[in-house]
Motif scaffolding. Structure first.
Motif, PDB file in Angstrom:
ATOM      1  N   LEU A 248       1.309  -1.034   0.070  1.00 24.55           N
ATOM      2  CA  LEU A 248       0.276  -0.462   0.314  1.00 24.55           C
ATOM      3  C   LEU A 248       0.945   1.151  -0.046  1.00 24.55           C
ATOM      4  O   LEU A 248       0.026   2.225  -0.810  1.00 24.55           O
ATOM      5  N   GLU A 249       1.837   1.359   0.980  1.00 25.36           N
ATOM      6  CA  GLU A 249       2.703   2.519   0.981  1.00 25.36           C
ATOM      7  C   GLU A 249       3.735   2.643  -0.683  1.00 25.36           C
ATOM      8  O   GLU A 249       3.560   4.067  -0.537  1.00 25.36           O
ATOM      9  N   CYS A 250       3.601   1.572  -0.895  1.00 28.53           N
ATOM     10  CA  CYS A 250       4.084   1.454  -2.246  1.00 28.53           C
ATOM     11  C   CYS A 250       3.459   2.373  -3.100  1.00 28.53           C
ATOM     12  O   CYS A 250       3.669   2.968  -4.376  1.00 28.53           O
ATOM     13  N   LEU A 251       2.200   1.929  -3.762  1.00 34.54           N
ATOM     14  CA  LEU A 251       1.495   2.451  -4.582  1.00 34.54           C
ATOM     15  C   LEU A 251       0.633   3.735  -4.274  1.00 34.54           C
ATOM     16  O   LEU A 251       0.987   4.839  -5.004  1.00 34.54           O
ATOM     17  N   ASN A 252       1.046   4.224  -2.667  1.00 31.19           N
ATOM     18  CA  ASN A 252       0.899   5.370  -2.652  1.00 31.19           C
ATOM     19  C   ASN A 252       1.638   7.021  -2.929  1.00 31.19           C
ATOM     20  O   ASN A 252       1.571   7.392  -3.269  1.00 31.19           O
ATOM     21  N   THR A 253       3.116   6.236  -2.795  1.00 26.37           N
ATOM     22  CA  THR A 253       4.352   6.587  -3.053  1.00 26.37           C
ATOM     23  C   THR A 253       4.639   6.641  -4.705  1.00 26.37           C
ATOM     24  O   THR A 253       4.326   7.937  -5.373  1.00 26.37           O
ATOM     25  N   ILE A 293       3.855  13.806   5.004  1.00 32.37           N
ATOM     26  CA  ILE A 293       2.000  14.450   5.227  1.00 32.37           C
ATOM     27  C   ILE A 293       1.467  14.083   3.645  1.00 32.37           C
ATOM     28  O   ILE A 293       2.134  13.910   3.089  1.00 32.37           O
ATOM     29  N   GLY A 294       0.493  13.110   3.921  1.00 30.81           N
ATOM     30  CA  GLY A 294       0.102  12.636   2.037  1.00 30.81           C
ATOM     31  C   GLY A 294      -0.143  10.967   2.584  1.00 30.81           C
ATOM     32  O   GLY A 294      -0.704  10.293   1.141  1.00 30.81           O
ATOM     33  N   HIS A 295       1.225  10.614   3.571  1.00 31.06           N
ATOM     34  CA  HIS A 295       1.008   9.064   3.348  1.00 31.06           C
ATOM     35  C   HIS A 295      -0.486   8.876   3.568  1.00 31.06           C
ATOM     36  O   HIS A 295      -1.557   8.924   4.688  1.00 31.06           O
ATOM     37  N   PHE A 296      -0.870   7.074   2.643  1.00 31.70           N
ATOM     38  CA  PHE A 296      -2.245   6.735   3.109  1.00 31.70           C
ATOM     39  C   PHE A 296      -1.672   6.042   4.143  1.00 31.70           C
ATOM     40  O   PHE A 296      -1.062   5.039   4.292  1.00 31.70           O
ATOM     41  N   SER A 297      -3.124   6.144   5.165  1.00 27.83           N
ATOM     42  CA  SER A 297      -2.346   5.442   6.350  1.00 27.83           C
ATOM     43  C   SER A 297      -2.822   4.190   6.414  1.00 27.83           C
ATOM     44  O   SER A 297      -3.421   3.307   5.647  1.00 27.83           O
ATOM     45  N   ASN A 298      -1.734   2.736   7.250  1.00 24.24           N
ATOM     46  CA  ASN A 298      -2.186   1.263   7.086  1.00 24.24           C
ATOM     47  C   ASN A 298      -3.631   1.841   7.755  1.00 24.24           C
ATOM     48  O   ASN A 298      -3.938   0.802   7.578  1.00 24.24           O
ATOM     49  N   SER A 299      -3.598   2.287   9.115  1.00 22.98           N
ATOM     50  CA  SER A 299      -5.300   2.210   9.518  1.00 22.98           C
ATOM     51  C   SER A 299      -6.354   2.328   8.878  1.00 22.98           C
ATOM     52  O   SER A 299      -7.410   2.301   9.574  1.00 22.98           O
ATOM     53  N   MET A 300      -6.093   2.447   7.638  1.00 23.05           N
ATOM     54  CA  MET A 300      -7.256   3.215   6.672  1.00 23.05           C
ATOM     55  C   MET A 300      -7.332   1.206   5.929  1.00 23.05           C
ATOM     56  O   MET A 300      -8.917   1.555   5.208  1.00 23.05           O
TER      57      MET A 300
END
Length: 378
Positions: A248-253, A293-300
């Protein structure tokens, strides 16, 4: 083994062939790596004694789960090896790898030209900026730069970055034995003696302008690029997203770094390399990393460690603001065809997506910014 004299003689000859091959490999690896990392040479030399398999299996059963940082380090250490340098040189920079170039790299370049064309009037200074994370030895980056794009290669492996620079600037080709350490899945033991010439052509002589349009950045993709908002015209990922510890962090970045209207070309399977597919939290609160700031939160997402399928990756992409304009599944050769029993082909997901709007991570950022302003006013 003395009971089998023919086998004993055959293995003795094979060991001698491996030793001779590694003498040649050592010369090339020394030329490539010694100026930048002299202490890292030959960590996978055939003289290395493998550990007891049962002991290793027992240790594995008793191990506690690795942290994300430890997993990144482990993946990098597996990737940072002389074996991998030799293998990638043969695959990406010799005619031995033509099946890979034709089934993977050429279709990617063709797709990007279709969705982000280079015109004859485009100057070098105004040509589109393309980011290629997980670039390995930069063959795909070179092919893109040859078409006129300004390309930045990024790889987590320092050895890959060093070897890439050697390939792009060397004034001589070398003969290597890329299969000298091949000990399993071997059909013919003579394979260890096979040679290839790398690079197959001198890059800086054939297309010096392409080299000038290229840059190489070593380091973790998420750490290096998570603050480069709206900078890139295209991101090209090839056999990459399933190698990231946090998908998810990869896709968000990827979504963060692209300009609105920018193109994401993705090619590869979801093999996942035994790493967590999705890192999530069961907490319902919104968490924003102050360093990015702006990262897709893991809690989502509601459920931890869920391996995403290809269609689920597209669902995430759409939430991040992507519109998928081309979706295909294509057969490809990941490694050159040689005398081995190991499968070397995949059916890869091949997609082209355009970032058409600010996705969920940007909306979340704006909501948090609005809350902060309200608190400050109060």
């Amino acid at each position: 083994i003395n009971r089998f004299p023919k086998l004993s003689a055959h293995l003795k000859h094979r060991i001698q062939s491996i030793a001779s091959a590694w003498e040649i490999n050592t010369q090339t690896l020394t030329e490539i790596l010694e100026p930048q990392c002299p202490l890292l040479l030959l960590e996978n030399h055939p003289s290395h004694t493998p550990r007891d398999a049962k002991a290793t299996e027992s240790e594995s059963e008793n191990q506690t789960p690795l942290t994300l940082t430890q997993q990144k380090s482990q993946l990098s250490s597996c990737y940072d090896s002389c074996d991998q340098i030799l293998y990638h040189l043969a695959r990406d920079w010799s005619d031995h790898g033509n099946s890979v170039h034709n089934s993977i790299y050429h279709p990617i370049v063709t797709k990007l030209l279709e969705y982000l064309p280079i015109t004859t009037s485009t100057s070098t200074s105004s040509s589109p900026l393309v980011l290629v994370p997980g670039s390995g030895l930069s063959r795909l980056s070179y092919e893109l730069a040859s078409k006129g794009y300004r390309v930045e290669s990024n790889d987590c492996s320092y050895l890959m970055a060093v070897a890439s620079k050697w390939v792009l600037t060397t004034n001589t080709s070398r003969v290597i034995h890329p299969f000298a350490n091949m000990m399993i899945d071997v059909l013919n033991s003579q394979t260890v003696a096979n040679t290839v010439v790398v690079p197959e052509f001198l890059v800086r002589d054939r297309n010096p302008l392409a080299v000038e349009r290229m840059s190489i950045q070593h380091g973790d993709f998420l750490e290096l690029y998570n603050t480069q908002y709206r900078k890139w015209d295209a991101v090209v990922t090839c056999f990459f997203i399933d190698a990231c510890p946090d998908l998810l962090e990869c896709l968000n970045t990827i979504a963060n770094v692209l300009k609105i209207g920018g193109i994401w070309v993705n090619f590869g399977p979801l093999h996942y390399h035994n790493l967590p597919r999705v890192t999530t939290s069961t907490q319902s609160t919104l968490y924003m990393d102050t360093h990015s700031i702006g990262h897709f939160s893991n809690s989502m997402l509601p459920h931890p460690s869920a391996p995403l399928s290809v269609d689920e990756v597209r669902i995430v992409g759409e939430e991040l603001g992507f519109e998928f304009e081309s979706v295909q599944e294509v057969p490809c050769e990941y490694q050159p065809i040689l005398e081995t029993t190991q499968p070397s082909s995949y059916v890869a997901s091949f997609t082209v997506a355009r970032l058409v709007e600010e996705g969920v991570q940007w909306r979340a950022q704006k909501e948090v910014s609005h809350v902060k302003k309200v608190i400050e006013v109060d």
